[in-house]
Write an enzyme that holds these catalytic residues in place. Structure first.
Site, short mmCIF file in Angstrom:
data_model
loop_
_atom_site.label_atom_id
_atom_site.label_comp_id
_atom_site.label_asym_id
_atom_site.label_seq_id
_atom_site.Cartn_x
_atom_site.Cartn_y
_atom_site.Cartn_z
N SER A 1 7.09 3.03 -1.20
CA SER A 1 7.63 1.61 -1.88
C SER A 1 7.93 0.83 -3.38
O SER A 1 9.08 0.51 -3.71
CB SER A 1 6.80 0.64 -1.08
OG SER A 1 7.26 0.90 0.55
N ARG B 1 0.42 -0.82 -0.17
CA ARG B 1 0.62 0.08 0.46
C ARG B 1 0.86 1.18 0.34
O ARG B 1 0.43 2.49 -0.26
CB ARG B 1 -1.30 -0.19 1.07
CG ARG B 1 -1.94 0.84 0.91
CD ARG B 1 -2.60 2.03 1.29
NE ARG B 1 -3.38 3.10 1.30
CZ ARG B 1 -3.80 3.30 2.19
NH1 ARG B 1 -3.63 3.00 3.60
NH2 ARG B 1 -5.66 3.88 1.76
N SER B 2 2.10 0.92 -0.53
CA SER B 2 3.01 2.76 0.46
C SER B 2 3.32 2.41 -1.54
O SER B 2 4.37 2.20 -1.87
CB SER B 2 4.60 1.86 0.94
OG SER B 2 5.25 2.75 0.19
N PRO B 3 2.76 3.63 -1.50
CA PRO B 3 3.17 3.77 -2.92
C PRO B 3 5.06 4.76 -2.79
O PRO B 3 5.20 4.11 -4.10
CB PRO B 3 2.40 6.06 -2.77
CG PRO B 3 2.56 6.82 -1.68
CD PRO B 3 1.96 5.19 -0.72
#
EC number: 5.99.1.4
Length: 217
Positions: free
Chosen positions: A17, A13-15
């Site tokens: 990442s 869910r981490s942009p």
């Protein structure tokens, strides 16, 4: 034989990442180093009221900075449809039932256990975040992304169904080790106990690898 490796704590869910992953793929391609992918649940799942209590400027800056960073890196980017983590818009909190992020996270664990962790997160994060695919969770989109990473989606799903507790335990162990590594955010690279937090610390990670004598391939 690869002599050195680093842990990568990473969330679907981490942009940030997503934005870091192509450079990490290139790092492993170019240097004699291994990347040990360790999937964690996003902060919204670990702390359901996180965004409800966050300063509005936090989200405002996140959105502005991620689009700017993507443009700077030359990467396609759009907030996913659907979001991997479902939110209650009335309360800005996150319900316990999450049909997407748990499956994605456990697929990432299974792929990593098969030695395909970095390839899998690269392909699946691009599917989710590059803006080319709506309803990425439907049809054969995930299966095709898994195949590009050298995985069989049906086999991964079957392994998770056969032992769901194991895959949950791995994520929870990763989350505990993430904090021991020195930070709670993603992407977090940990090399010999030294944390490098954020997509903007990859150059420093490479610098440290070269200090340790890691050679280009």
């Amino acid at each position: 034989m690869t002599a050195l490796g680093f842990d990568l704590f990473w969330s679907f869910r981490s942009p940030y990442s997503y934005l870091a992953t192509p450079r990490l793929v290139n790092l492993v391609r170019d240097f004699d180093v291994a990347c040990n992918v360790r999937i964690v649940y996003p902060i919204a799942v670990r702390q359901a009221d996180f965004f409800a209590n966050a300063d509005p400027l936090w989200v405002f800056y996140l959105m502005k900075d991620t689009y700017r960073t993507a443009e700077f890196l030359g990467l396609p980017y759009r907030w996913p449809n659907p979001d991997p983590v479902l939110m209650d818009p009335a309360t800005r909190t996150y319900p316990r039932a999450q049909p997407h992020i748990h499956r994605l996270s456990h697929l990432g664990v299974a792929a990593a256990e098969r030695g395909r962790g970095l390839a899998f997160i690269a392909e699946v994060s691009a599917l989710i975040w590059d803006g080319c695919t709506d309803n990425w969770h439907e049809g054969d989109h995930l299966a095709q992304a898994a195949a590009r990473a050298g995985c069989d989606l049906a086999e991964l799903d079957a392994a998770i169904a056969a032992d769901p507790v194991h895959h949950v335990d791995v994520v929870e162990t990763n989350q505990s080790d993430q904090r021991k590594g020195g930070h709670y955010g993603v992407p977090l690279m940990v090399l010999d106990g030294e944390p490098f937090f954020g997509q903007d610390r990859i150059d420093q990670l490479i610098w440290r690898l070269e200090q340790k004598g890691v050679m280009r391939r």
